[in-house]
Design a protein around this motif. Structure first.
Motif, PDB file in Angstrom:
ATOM      1  N   GLU A 102      -1.252   8.362  -6.791  1.00 40.61           N
ATOM      2  CA  GLU A 102      -2.301   8.483  -6.096  1.00 40.61           C
ATOM      3  C   GLU A 102      -2.238   7.333  -5.128  1.00 40.61           C
ATOM      4  OE1 GLU A 102      -5.696   6.551  -8.667  1.00 40.61           O
ATOM      5  OE2 GLU A 102      -5.398   8.702  -9.415  1.00 40.61           O
ATOM      6  N   ASP A 103      -3.312   7.496  -3.981  1.00 46.99           N
ATOM      7  CA  ASP A 103      -3.179   6.109  -3.082  1.00 46.99           C
ATOM      8  C   ASP A 103      -3.366   4.901  -3.926  1.00 46.99           C
ATOM      9  OD1 ASP A 103      -3.248   8.063  -0.877  1.00 46.99           O
ATOM     10  OD2 ASP A 103      -5.355   7.538  -0.390  1.00 46.99           O
ATOM     11  N   ALA A 104      -2.671   3.949  -3.781  1.00 45.56           N
ATOM     12  CA  ALA A 104      -2.344   2.821  -4.537  1.00 45.56           C
ATOM     13  C   ALA A 104      -2.310   1.311  -3.688  1.00 45.56           C
ATOM     14  CB  ALA A 104      -1.347   2.729  -5.593  1.00 45.56           C
ATOM     15  N   LYS A 105      -2.725   0.310  -4.313  1.00 49.21           N
ATOM     16  CA  LYS A 105      -2.512  -0.984  -3.617  1.00 49.21           C
ATOM     17  C   LYS A 105      -1.977  -1.970  -4.529  1.00 49.21           C
ATOM     18  CE  LYS A 105      -5.432  -0.541   0.351  1.00 49.21           C
ATOM     19  NZ  LYS A 105      -6.671  -1.245   1.247  1.00 49.21           N
ATOM     20  N   LEU A 106      -1.004  -2.568  -4.399  1.00 49.25           N
ATOM     21  CA  LEU A 106      -0.188  -3.456  -5.406  1.00 49.25           C
ATOM     22  C   LEU A 106      -0.322  -4.927  -4.762  1.00 49.25           C
ATOM     23  CD1 LEU A 106       2.847  -1.166  -6.016  1.00 49.25           C
ATOM     24  CD2 LEU A 106       0.539  -1.146  -7.114  1.00 49.25           C
ATOM     25  N   LEU A 107      -0.307  -5.882  -5.483  1.00 50.63           N
ATOM     26  CA  LEU A 107      -0.085  -7.180  -5.312  1.00 50.63           C
ATOM     27  C   LEU A 107       1.017  -7.806  -6.030  1.00 50.63           C
ATOM     28  CD1 LEU A 107      -1.587  -9.571  -3.556  1.00 50.63           C
ATOM     29  CD2 LEU A 107      -2.485 -10.291  -5.379  1.00 50.63           C
ATOM     30  N   ILE A 108       2.168  -8.214  -5.097  1.00 50.97           N
ATOM     31  CA  ILE A 108       3.203  -8.705  -5.643  1.00 50.97           C
ATOM     32  C   ILE A 108       3.402 -10.476  -5.438  1.00 50.97           C
ATOM     33  CG2 ILE A 108       5.861  -8.780  -5.761  1.00 50.97           C
ATOM     34  CD1 ILE A 108       5.744  -5.738  -4.890  1.00 50.97           C
ATOM     35  N   ILE A 109       3.772 -10.970  -6.593  1.00 48.01           N
ATOM     36  CA  ILE A 109       3.887 -12.443  -6.551  1.00 48.01           C
ATOM     37  C   ILE A 109       5.090 -12.692  -7.301  1.00 48.01           C
ATOM     38  CG2 ILE A 109       3.079 -14.629  -7.398  1.00 48.01           C
ATOM     39  CD1 ILE A 109       0.158 -13.543  -7.745  1.00 48.01           C
TER      40      ILE A 109
ATOM     41  N   HIS B 253       5.591 -10.866 -10.763  1.00 49.09           N
ATOM     42  CA  HIS B 253       4.344 -10.458 -11.235  1.00 49.09           C
ATOM     43  C   HIS B 253       3.882  -9.194 -10.169  1.00 49.09           C
ATOM     44  CE1 HIS B 253       4.303 -13.380 -14.423  1.00 49.09           C
ATOM     45  NE2 HIS B 253       4.690 -14.278 -13.652  1.00 49.09           N
ATOM     46  N   LEU B 254       3.476  -8.274 -10.902  1.00 54.50           N
ATOM     47  CA  LEU B 254       2.993  -7.171 -10.097  1.00 54.50           C
ATOM     48  C   LEU B 254       1.536  -6.775 -10.714  1.00 54.50           C
ATOM     49  CD1 LEU B 254       4.861  -3.841  -8.948  1.00 54.50           C
ATOM     50  CD2 LEU B 254       2.653  -3.711 -10.201  1.00 54.50           C
ATOM     51  N   PHE B 255       0.468  -6.749  -9.696  1.00 55.92           N
ATOM     52  CA  PHE B 255      -0.922  -6.137  -9.930  1.00 55.92           C
ATOM     53  C   PHE B 255      -1.098  -5.110  -9.427  1.00 55.92           C
ATOM     54  CE2 PHE B 255      -0.249 -10.906 -10.464  1.00 55.92           C
ATOM     55  CZ  PHE B 255      -0.827 -11.172 -11.763  1.00 55.92           C
ATOM     56  N   VAL B 256      -1.640  -4.052 -10.099  1.00 58.27           N
ATOM     57  CA  VAL B 256      -2.025  -2.912  -9.488  1.00 58.27           C
ATOM     58  C   VAL B 256      -3.594  -3.050  -9.181  1.00 58.27           C
ATOM     59  CG1 VAL B 256      -2.432  -0.393  -9.900  1.00 58.27           C
ATOM     60  CG2 VAL B 256      -0.451  -1.377 -10.782  1.00 58.27           C
ATOM     61  N   LEU B 257      -3.986  -3.058  -7.782  1.00 58.26           N
ATOM     62  CA  LEU B 257      -5.211  -3.496  -7.415  1.00 58.26           C
ATOM     63  C   LEU B 257      -6.250  -2.020  -7.460  1.00 58.26           C
ATOM     64  CD1 LEU B 257      -4.514  -5.661  -4.559  1.00 58.26           C
ATOM     65  CD2 LEU B 257      -5.049  -6.299  -6.712  1.00 58.26           C
ATOM     66  N   GLU B 258      -5.380  -1.169  -6.987  1.00 59.71           N
ATOM     67  CA  GLU B 258      -6.240   0.190  -6.930  1.00 59.71           C
ATOM     68  C   GLU B 258      -5.151   1.399  -7.388  1.00 59.71           C
ATOM     69  OE1 GLU B 258      -7.996   1.277  -3.056  1.00 59.71           O
ATOM     70  OE2 GLU B 258      -8.307  -0.807  -2.506  1.00 59.71           O
ATOM     71  N   GLY B 259      -5.565   2.489  -7.640  1.00 56.97           N
ATOM     72  CA  GLY B 259      -4.695   3.654  -7.766  1.00 56.97           C
ATOM     73  C   GLY B 259      -3.940   3.684  -9.447  1.00 56.97           C
ATOM     74  N   CYS B 260      -2.692   4.434  -9.081  1.00 56.08           N
ATOM     75  CA  CYS B 260      -1.757   4.841 -10.195  1.00 56.08           C
ATOM     76  C   CYS B 260      -0.642   5.061  -9.701  1.00 56.08           C
ATOM     77  CB  CYS B 260      -2.415   6.249 -10.843  1.00 56.08           C
ATOM     78  SG  CYS B 260      -1.622   6.653 -12.372  1.00 56.08           S
ATOM     79  N   ILE B 261       0.401   4.366 -10.353  1.00 50.37           N
ATOM     80  CA  ILE B 261       2.036   4.370  -9.921  1.00 50.37           C
ATOM     81  C   ILE B 261       2.732   4.727 -11.085  1.00 50.37           C
ATOM     82  CG2 ILE B 261       1.358   2.842  -7.800  1.00 50.37           C
ATOM     83  CD1 ILE B 261       3.194   0.628  -9.603  1.00 50.37           C
ATOM     84  N   ASP B 262       3.763   5.234 -10.868  1.00 51.75           N
ATOM     85  CA  ASP B 262       4.979   5.437 -11.916  1.00 51.75           C
ATOM     86  C   ASP B 262       5.952   4.447 -11.605  1.00 51.75           C
ATOM     87  OD1 ASP B 262       3.816   7.257 -13.648  1.00 51.75           O
ATOM     88  OD2 ASP B 262       5.029   8.750 -12.520  1.00 51.75           O
ATOM     89  N   PHE B 263       6.168   3.243 -12.301  1.00 51.77           N
ATOM     90  CA  PHE B 263       7.326   2.057 -12.225  1.00 51.77           C
ATOM     91  C   PHE B 263       8.679   2.531 -12.905  1.00 51.77           C
ATOM     92  CE2 PHE B 263       9.134  -2.000 -12.462  1.00 51.77           C
ATOM     93  CZ  PHE B 263       8.862  -2.479 -11.287  1.00 51.77           C
TER      94      PHE B 263
ATOM     95  N   SER C 160       0.787  -1.176  -0.048  1.00 49.24           N
ATOM     96  CA  SER C 160      -0.181  -0.059   0.129  1.00 49.24           C
ATOM     97  C   SER C 160       0.813   1.226   0.071  1.00 49.24           C
ATOM     98  CB  SER C 160      -0.855  -0.208   1.166  1.00 49.24           C
ATOM     99  OG  SER C 160      -1.658   1.172   1.375  1.00 49.24           O
ATOM    100  N   LEU C 161       0.642   2.263  -0.801  1.00 50.67           N
ATOM    101  CA  LEU C 161       1.316   3.430  -1.128  1.00 50.67           C
ATOM    102  C   LEU C 161       0.396   4.410  -0.921  1.00 50.67           C
ATOM    103  CD1 LEU C 161       3.524   2.350  -4.139  1.00 50.67           C
ATOM    104  CD2 LEU C 161       4.448   3.155  -1.802  1.00 50.67           C
ATOM    105  N   ALA C 162       0.629   5.586  -0.243  1.00 57.66           N
ATOM    106  CA  ALA C 162      -0.142   6.869  -0.151  1.00 57.66           C
ATOM    107  C   ALA C 162       0.364   7.623  -1.108  1.00 57.66           C
ATOM    108  CB  ALA C 162       0.054   7.721   1.266  1.00 57.66           C
ATOM    109  N   LYS C 163      -0.459   8.457  -1.761  1.00 59.86           N
ATOM    110  CA  LYS C 163      -0.160   9.415  -2.756  1.00 59.86           C
ATOM    111  C   LYS C 163       1.167  10.177  -2.428  1.00 59.86           C
ATOM    112  CE  LYS C 163      -1.670  13.195  -5.475  1.00 59.86           C
ATOM    113  NZ  LYS C 163      -2.712  14.370  -5.592  1.00 59.86           N
ATOM    114  N   GLY C 164       2.038  10.082  -3.279  1.00 57.12           N
ATOM    115  CA  GLY C 164       3.318  10.737  -3.224  1.00 57.12           C
ATOM    116  C   GLY C 164       4.424   9.947  -2.558  1.00 57.12           C
ATOM    117  N   ALA C 165       3.776   8.589  -2.114  1.00 60.98           N
ATOM    118  CA  ALA C 165       5.067   7.783  -1.345  1.00 60.98           C
ATOM    119  C   ALA C 165       5.965   6.980  -2.325  1.00 60.98           C
ATOM    120  CB  ALA C 165       4.267   6.771  -0.653  1.00 60.98           C
ATOM    121  N   LEU C 166       7.019   6.715  -2.011  1.00 63.98           N
ATOM    122  CA  LEU C 166       7.943   6.198  -2.557  1.00 63.98           C
ATOM    123  C   LEU C 166       8.384   4.827  -2.363  1.00 63.98           C
ATOM    124  CD1 LEU C 166      10.226   6.670  -4.773  1.00 63.98           C
ATOM    125  CD2 LEU C 166      11.691   7.448  -2.997  1.00 63.98           C
TER     126      LEU C 166
END
Length: 97
Positions: free
Chosen positions: A89-96, A50-60, A33-39
């Motif tokens: 923005e606030d984001a949630k990721l799943l990493i496998i 394998h990275l799955f974006v569940l919510e939000g938007c990230i720059d990878f 889980s990353l808050a908006k602006g978090a690194l």
């Protein structure tokens, strides 16, 4: 036995939060889980990912590229490749891995 886990739903958007959901000799699943602006600082993985974006938007950031990922997108990359993530923005990721 059946077990239900609500870790992902309950994981707060507060800076960077990483929870290990599963770990066994062949696989690991992480909820991030990353808050908006978090690194999520520069690092590499010991296994292919394998990275799955569940919510939000990230720059990878990987291999001198910026890949914008949004909700419900999947991205794969190889082990031992340095990368980092910035939450747009606030984001949630799943990493496998």
């Amino acid at each position: 036995m059946i077990g239900i886990d609500n870790t992902i739903a309950q994981q707060p958007f507060h800076d960077l939060q990483v929870e290990q959901l599963v770990k066994n000799p062949s696989m690991e699943i992480l909820s991030v889980s990353l808050a908006k602006g978090a690194l999520f600082p520069k690092h590499s993985s010991p296994k292919d990912v394998h990275l799955f974006v569940l919510e939000g938007c990230i720059d990878f950031y990987i291999e001198n590229q910026i890949i914008n990922l949004t909700s419900q997108q999947h991205f794969s990359f190889s082990k031992n490749v340095e990368h980092w993530v910035l939450a747009n923005e606030d984001a949630k990721l799943l990493i496998i891995r």
